[in-house]
Scaffold this motif. Structure first.
Motif, PDB file in Angstrom:
ATOM      1  N   LEU A   1     -22.571 -35.996   8.373  1.00  0.00           N
ATOM      2  CA  LEU A   1     -23.383 -35.478   7.286  1.00  0.00           C
ATOM      3  C   LEU A   1     -23.399 -36.860   6.370  1.00  0.00           C
ATOM      4  O   LEU A   1     -23.640 -36.639   5.085  1.00  0.00           O
ATOM      5  CB  LEU A   1     -22.447 -34.377   6.560  1.00  0.00           C
ATOM      6  N   VAL A   2     -22.883 -37.966   6.716  1.00  0.00           N
ATOM      7  CA  VAL A   2     -23.330 -39.391   6.017  1.00  0.00           C
ATOM      8  C   VAL A   2     -24.095 -40.224   6.411  1.00  0.00           C
ATOM      9  O   VAL A   2     -24.247 -40.526   7.745  1.00  0.00           O
ATOM     10  CB  VAL A   2     -21.676 -39.862   6.028  1.00  0.00           C
ATOM     11  N   ASP A   3     -24.829 -40.559   5.619  1.00  0.00           N
ATOM     12  CA  ASP A   3     -25.878 -41.762   5.874  1.00  0.00           C
ATOM     13  C   ASP A   3     -25.392 -43.011   5.835  1.00  0.00           C
ATOM     14  O   ASP A   3     -24.839 -43.562   4.630  1.00  0.00           O
ATOM     15  CB  ASP A   3     -27.037 -41.633   5.048  1.00  0.00           C
ATOM     16  N   LEU A   4     -25.018 -43.663   6.843  1.00  0.00           N
ATOM     17  CA  LEU A   4     -24.439 -44.923   7.001  1.00  0.00           C
ATOM     18  C   LEU A   4     -25.160 -46.250   6.832  1.00  0.00           C
ATOM     19  O   LEU A   4     -24.447 -47.217   6.387  1.00  0.00           O
ATOM     20  CB  LEU A   4     -23.549 -45.082   8.285  1.00  0.00           C
ATOM     21  N   GLU A   5     -26.314 -46.021   6.861  1.00  0.00           N
ATOM     22  CA  GLU A   5     -27.309 -47.066   7.203  1.00  0.00           C
ATOM     23  C   GLU A   5     -28.525 -47.120   5.879  1.00  0.00           C
ATOM     24  O   GLU A   5     -28.719 -48.048   5.379  1.00  0.00           O
ATOM     25  CB  GLU A   5     -28.078 -47.537   8.401  1.00  0.00           C
ATOM     26  N   ARG A   6     -28.723 -45.959   5.473  1.00  0.00           N
ATOM     27  CA  ARG A   6     -29.674 -45.930   4.253  1.00  0.00           C
ATOM     28  C   ARG A   6     -29.702 -44.395   3.879  1.00  0.00           C
ATOM     29  O   ARG A   6     -29.095 -43.509   4.543  1.00  0.00           O
ATOM     30  CB  ARG A   6     -31.213 -46.110   5.045  1.00  0.00           C
ATOM     31  N   ARG A   7     -29.809 -44.484   2.638  1.00  0.00           N
ATOM     32  CA  ARG A   7     -29.875 -43.067   1.667  1.00  0.00           C
ATOM     33  C   ARG A   7     -30.933 -42.193   2.248  1.00  0.00           C
ATOM     34  O   ARG A   7     -32.056 -42.617   1.630  1.00  0.00           O
ATOM     35  CB  ARG A   7     -29.457 -43.389   0.345  1.00  0.00           C
ATOM     36  N   SER A   8     -30.883 -41.329   3.218  1.00  0.00           N
ATOM     37  CA  SER A   8     -32.013 -40.422   3.506  1.00  0.00           C
ATOM     38  C   SER A   8     -31.888 -38.997   3.436  1.00  0.00           C
ATOM     39  O   SER A   8     -32.091 -38.134   2.708  1.00  0.00           O
ATOM     40  CB  SER A   8     -32.545 -41.102   4.716  1.00  0.00           C
ATOM     41  N   GLN A   9     -31.270 -38.590   4.610  1.00  0.00           N
ATOM     42  CA  GLN A   9     -30.873 -37.029   4.996  1.00  0.00           C
ATOM     43  C   GLN A   9     -29.808 -36.543   3.941  1.00  0.00           C
ATOM     44  O   GLN A   9     -30.064 -35.169   3.749  1.00  0.00           O
ATOM     45  CB  GLN A   9     -30.686 -37.023   6.030  1.00  0.00           C
ATOM     46  N   HIS A  10     -28.838 -37.178   3.629  1.00  0.00           N
ATOM     47  CA  HIS A  10     -27.767 -36.735   2.994  1.00  0.00           C
ATOM     48  C   HIS A  10     -27.256 -37.655   1.588  1.00  0.00           C
ATOM     49  O   HIS A  10     -26.358 -38.137   1.568  1.00  0.00           O
ATOM     50  CB  HIS A  10     -26.538 -36.483   3.937  1.00  0.00           C
ATOM     51  N   PRO A  11     -28.059 -37.612   0.566  1.00  0.00           N
ATOM     52  CA  PRO A  11     -27.925 -38.459  -0.360  1.00  0.00           C
ATOM     53  C   PRO A  11     -27.089 -37.781  -1.240  1.00  0.00           C
ATOM     54  O   PRO A  11     -26.451 -38.491  -2.131  1.00  0.00           O
ATOM     55  CB  PRO A  11     -29.487 -38.152  -1.097  1.00  0.00           C
ATOM     56  N   GLU A  12     -26.552 -36.534  -1.118  1.00  0.00           N
ATOM     57  CA  GLU A  12     -25.329 -36.101  -1.922  1.00  0.00           C
ATOM     58  C   GLU A  12     -24.334 -35.587  -0.977  1.00  0.00           C
ATOM     59  O   GLU A  12     -23.518 -34.774  -1.352  1.00  0.00           O
ATOM     60  CB  GLU A  12     -26.034 -35.029  -2.703  1.00  0.00           C
ATOM     61  N   SER A  13     -23.858 -36.355   0.019  1.00  0.00           N
ATOM     62  CA  SER A  13     -22.851 -36.181   0.655  1.00  0.00           C
ATOM     63  C   SER A  13     -21.636 -36.506  -0.236  1.00  0.00           C
ATOM     64  O   SER A  13     -21.558 -37.089  -1.136  1.00  0.00           O
ATOM     65  CB  SER A  13     -22.727 -37.191   1.914  1.00  0.00           C
ATOM     66  N   GLY A  14     -20.504 -35.788   0.310  1.00  0.00           N
ATOM     67  CA  GLY A  14     -19.279 -35.886  -0.504  1.00  0.00           C
ATOM     68  C   GLY A  14     -18.809 -37.444  -0.500  1.00  0.00           C
ATOM     69  O   GLY A  14     -18.134 -37.885  -1.319  1.00  0.00           O
ATOM     70  N   CYS A  15     -18.824 -38.008   0.653  1.00  0.00           N
ATOM     71  CA  CYS A  15     -18.433 -39.296   0.863  1.00  0.00           C
ATOM     72  C   CYS A  15     -19.074 -40.345   0.126  1.00  0.00           C
ATOM     73  O   CYS A  15     -18.436 -40.954  -0.732  1.00  0.00           O
ATOM     74  CB  CYS A  15     -18.577 -39.822   2.316  1.00  0.00           C
ATOM     75  N   ARG A  16     -20.350 -40.386  -0.209  1.00  0.00           N
ATOM     76  CA  ARG A  16     -21.204 -41.029  -0.966  1.00  0.00           C
ATOM     77  C   ARG A  16     -20.710 -40.817  -2.596  1.00  0.00           C
ATOM     78  O   ARG A  16     -20.579 -41.739  -3.326  1.00  0.00           O
ATOM     79  CB  ARG A  16     -22.766 -40.991  -0.865  1.00  0.00           C
ATOM     80  N   THR A  17     -20.760 -39.536  -2.863  1.00  0.00           N
ATOM     81  CA  THR A  17     -20.470 -39.539  -4.072  1.00  0.00           C
ATOM     82  C   THR A  17     -19.271 -39.730  -4.736  1.00  0.00           C
ATOM     83  O   THR A  17     -19.016 -40.191  -5.805  1.00  0.00           O
ATOM     84  CB  THR A  17     -20.639 -37.753  -4.135  1.00  0.00           C
ATOM     85  N   VAL A  18     -18.185 -39.290  -4.172  1.00  0.00           N
ATOM     86  CA  VAL A  18     -16.604 -39.936  -4.453  1.00  0.00           C
ATOM     87  C   VAL A  18     -16.879 -41.513  -4.337  1.00  0.00           C
ATOM     88  O   VAL A  18     -16.011 -42.121  -5.309  1.00  0.00           O
ATOM     89  CB  VAL A  18     -15.752 -39.280  -3.443  1.00  0.00           C
ATOM     90  N   LEU A  19     -17.517 -42.208  -3.341  1.00  0.00           N
ATOM     91  CA  LEU A  19     -17.536 -43.757  -3.441  1.00  0.00           C
ATOM     92  C   LEU A  19     -17.896 -43.899  -4.807  1.00  0.00           C
ATOM     93  O   LEU A  19     -17.528 -45.053  -5.359  1.00  0.00           O
ATOM     94  CB  LEU A  19     -18.423 -43.967  -2.313  1.00  0.00           C
ATOM     95  N   ARG A  20     -18.739 -43.502  -5.275  1.00  0.00           N
ATOM     96  CA  ARG A  20     -19.415 -43.716  -6.646  1.00  0.00           C
ATOM     97  C   ARG A  20     -18.524 -43.628  -7.859  1.00  0.00           C
ATOM     98  O   ARG A  20     -18.325 -44.428  -8.621  1.00  0.00           O
ATOM     99  CB  ARG A  20     -20.677 -43.298  -7.143  1.00  0.00           C
ATOM    100  N   LEU A  21     -17.739 -42.555  -7.908  1.00  0.00           N
ATOM    101  CA  LEU A  21     -16.808 -42.252  -8.593  1.00  0.00           C
ATOM    102  C   LEU A  21     -15.631 -43.192  -8.418  1.00  0.00           C
ATOM    103  O   LEU A  21     -15.067 -43.838  -9.394  1.00  0.00           O
ATOM    104  CB  LEU A  21     -16.062 -40.637  -8.471  1.00  0.00           C
ATOM    105  N   HIS A  22     -15.310 -43.481  -7.251  1.00  0.00           N
ATOM    106  CA  HIS A  22     -14.196 -44.469  -7.008  1.00  0.00           C
ATOM    107  C   HIS A  22     -14.555 -45.885  -7.499  1.00  0.00           C
ATOM    108  O   HIS A  22     -13.546 -46.550  -8.108  1.00  0.00           O
ATOM    109  CB  HIS A  22     -14.345 -44.856  -5.498  1.00  0.00           C
ATOM    110  N   ARG A  23     -15.713 -46.363  -7.290  1.00  0.00           N
ATOM    111  CA  ARG A  23     -16.123 -47.625  -7.998  1.00  0.00           C
ATOM    112  C   ARG A  23     -16.084 -47.624  -9.520  1.00  0.00           C
ATOM    113  O   ARG A  23     -15.450 -48.430 -10.175  1.00  0.00           O
ATOM    114  CB  ARG A  23     -17.484 -47.798  -7.365  1.00  0.00           C
ATOM    115  N   ALA A  24     -16.529 -46.450 -10.133  1.00  0.00           N
ATOM    116  CA  ALA A  24     -16.453 -46.367 -11.763  1.00  0.00           C
ATOM    117  C   ALA A  24     -14.974 -46.200 -12.028  1.00  0.00           C
ATOM    118  O   ALA A  24     -14.325 -46.676 -13.131  1.00  0.00           O
ATOM    119  CB  ALA A  24     -17.207 -45.268 -12.147  1.00  0.00           C
TER     120      ALA A  24
END
Length: 214
Positions: free
Chosen positions: A91-114
Motif C-alpha cells: 500500500l506504499v508507493d516507494l518510487e513515485r506518488r501514484s496509486q497510494h498518495p494517502e498511505s499512512g506511511c507517506r502521511t506520517v512521514l510528512r508529519l514526522h518531518r514537520a
C-alpha cells in the motif's frame, strides 16, 4: 486535551508526547494525532505566518483519522503496525506518488518531518540569548529540516515570511506557561518527549528505507 483557548498551554501539549510511546516503545497513533493537534493550535496562535505548515499538517491529520476510523483500523493503532501492514499489503508507493498518495506511511512521514522542524525551532528558542532574532532561529531550523523537501519557490516564500516573526519574548509568552524564563525551563523539561518520539519514528523509517517516500 482542553479545546478552549483559556485551557491551552504548550507544556500540556509537549508533555502529551510522553503518552505516544508504550512500554515497547511503539508509537501510538491516537496520542500522536492528539498531540499534533495541540501543536497546530500553538502555531495558529502565532498568526498566519505558519499557516503553510499548519494547513498541511491538518490535512495529514485528517488522513490519519480516516485510517484510524476505517475498516482496517486495527492495523493503525501503532506506527510499527501500520508500517508492517502497508508494506506487507503493498500500500506504499516507494518510487513515485501514484496509486497510494494517502498511505499512512507517506502521511506520517510528512508529519514526522514537520515535527523535526518544530523540535529544532523550540530548542533554538530555548537555548538562544534574549536578543536572538526569531527569524534567524526559525530559518536555520527550516533549512536543517523541511527545506530539503520543498521546491525553491516555496523555500523563498517561507524564508521571507519568517522575517515577520514576533520577538523571542512574544514566542515564549505565547506558550502560556508564565514568564519567558519559566517557558525556557519548561522547554528543557518537555522537549525530550518530542525528541524521543521523533527518534523512534526516524529509526523505524530508516530500517524500512522509507525516509524518502515521494
Amino acid at each position: 486535551m482542553d479545546d478552549s483557548e483559556t485551557g491551552f498551554n504548550l507544556k500540556v501539549v509537549l508533555v502529551s508526547f510522553k503518552q505516544c510511546l508504550n512500554e515497547k516503545e511503539e508509537v501510538l497513533l491516537d496520542p500522536y494525532i492528539a498531540s499534533w493537534k495541540g501543536l497546530v493550535r500553538f502555531l495558529n496562535s502565532l498568526g498566519a505566518i505558519f499557516s503553510f505548515i499548519s494547513k498541511d499538517v491538518v490535512s495529514k491529520l485528517q488522513i490519519m483519522e480516516r485510517l484510524r476510523g476505517g475498516p482496517q483500523h486495527e492495523h493503525y493503532c501503532t506506527l510499527q503496525a501500520m508500517v508492517a501492514h502497508e508494506l506487507g499489503s503493498k500500500l506504499v508507493d516507494l518510487e513515485r506518488r501514484s496509486q497510494h498518495p494517502e498511505s499512512g506511511c507517506r502521511t506520517v512521514l510528512r508529519l514526522h518531518r514537520a515535527l523535526h522542524w518544530l523540535q529544532l525551532f523550540l530548542e533554538r528558542l530555548r537555548t538562544s540569548p534574549e536578543d536572538a532574532r526569531t527569524s534567524v532561529l526559525c530559518t536555520d531550523s527550516y533549512n536543517a529540516s523541511l527545506a530539503a523537501y520543498h521546491p525553491w519557490i516555496v523555500r523563498r516564500a517561507v524564508t521571507v515570511a519568517f522575517c515577520a516573526l514576533p520577538t523571542r519574548k512574544v514566542f515564549l509568552e505565547a506558550m502560556n506557561v508564565g514568564p519567558p524564563e519559566q517557558a525556557v525551563q519548561m522547554l528543557g523539561e518537555a522537549l525530550p518527549f518530542i525528541e524521543r518520539v521523533y527518534d523512534v519514528s526516524q529509526k523505524l523509517y530508516a530500517e524500512h528505507s522509507l525516509l524518502n517516500l515521494p
